[in-house]
Design a protein around this motif. Structure first.
Motif, short mmCIF file in Angstrom:
data_model
loop_
_atom_site.label_atom_id
_atom_site.label_comp_id
_atom_site.label_asym_id
_atom_site.label_seq_id
_atom_site.Cartn_x
_atom_site.Cartn_y
_atom_site.Cartn_z
N MET A 10 0.82 -1.19 0.00
CA MET A 10 0.00 0.00 0.00
C MET A 10 0.86 1.25 0.00
O MET A 10 0.44 2.28 -0.52
N ASN A 11 2.07 1.16 0.59
CA ASN A 11 2.96 2.33 0.61
C ASN A 11 3.36 2.75 -0.80
O ASN A 11 3.53 3.94 -1.06
N TRP A 12 3.53 1.79 -1.70
CA TRP A 12 3.89 2.12 -3.08
C TRP A 12 2.75 2.87 -3.75
O TRP A 12 2.98 3.80 -4.54
N TYR A 13 1.53 2.50 -3.46
CA TYR A 13 0.36 3.17 -4.03
C TYR A 13 0.32 4.62 -3.55
O TYR A 13 0.13 5.55 -4.34
N LEU A 14 0.52 4.80 -2.25
CA LEU A 14 0.49 6.15 -1.68
C LEU A 14 1.66 6.99 -2.18
O LEU A 14 1.51 8.20 -2.37
N LYS A 15 2.80 6.36 -2.41
CA LYS A 15 3.96 7.09 -2.93
C LYS A 15 3.66 7.68 -4.30
O LYS A 15 4.02 8.82 -4.59
N VAL A 16 2.98 6.92 -5.14
CA VAL A 16 2.62 7.41 -6.47
C VAL A 16 1.62 8.55 -6.34
O VAL A 16 1.73 9.57 -7.05
N LEU A 17 0.67 8.44 -5.44
CA LEU A 17 -0.30 9.52 -5.26
C LEU A 17 0.34 10.77 -4.70
O LEU A 17 -0.08 11.89 -5.01
N GLU A 18 1.38 10.62 -3.88
CA GLU A 18 2.10 11.79 -3.36
C GLU A 18 2.85 12.51 -4.48
O GLU A 18 2.98 13.72 -4.46
N ASN A 19 3.35 11.76 -5.46
CA ASN A 19 4.01 12.34 -6.63
C ASN A 19 2.98 12.57 -7.73
O ASN A 19 3.18 12.22 -8.88
N TYR A 20 1.86 13.16 -7.37
CA TYR A 20 0.67 13.26 -8.19
C TYR A 20 0.94 13.58 -9.66
O TYR A 20 0.55 12.86 -10.54
N ALA A 21 1.62 14.67 -9.93
CA ALA A 21 1.84 15.09 -11.32
C ALA A 21 3.32 15.18 -11.64
O ALA A 21 3.73 16.02 -12.44
N ASN A 22 4.12 14.33 -11.03
CA ASN A 22 5.56 14.34 -11.26
C ASN A 22 5.88 13.44 -12.46
O ASN A 22 5.89 12.23 -12.33
#
Length: 129
Positions: free
Chosen positions: A1-13
């Motif tokens: 789940m941390n990988w999923y949240l990491k991608v959401l944190e880098n929303y438009a990167n």
């Protein structure tokens, strides 16, 4: 789940690199969430869950594109290659092969290897600690 949240944190990167694990773990959780919303909508015969499913797709569209572009950067390809996905049959197969390909070792024009293997900076720091 941390990988999923990491991608959401880098929303438009759209710059940098994304490991295979980051891409595939995001994709796994993304599909599981979509399935849960869709099955709940079908089971309850409620259009509310279908609308929520479509909203979820819209909200996660940019992070999904961003992680795919960063994954292409990790293997040394430009993010514009993602447009090849629109070619019927050939495009999705090519994307699958590229997304399963190992990272380009060392630094490339989009940054250091996220795994840390082959980075000149890491090697030059040996003995300086």
């Amino acid at each position: 789940m941390n990988w999923y949240l990491k991608v959401l944190e880098n929303y438009a990167n759209f710059s940098g690199r994304a490991r295979r694990k980051e891409y595939w773990m995001f994709t796994l959780f993304h599909i599981l969430i979509l399935l849960a919303l869709a099955l709940t909508g079908v089971a309850t015969e409620s259009s509310v869950f279908i609308i929520i499913c479509y909203l979820y797709i819209l909200i996660t569209l940019i992070p999904t594109l961003a992680v795919a572009v960063r994954r292409l950067h990790d293997i040394g390809k430009s993010g514009w290659f993602y447009l090849l996905r629109m070619i019927p049959l050939v495009g999705p197969i090519l994307m699958l092969v590229w997304f399963c390909t190992d990272s380009e070792h060392g630094k490339n024009q989009w940054g250091d290897n996220p795994k840390g293997f082959g980075n000149d900076r890491e090697i030059s720091m040996i003995g300086r600690e």
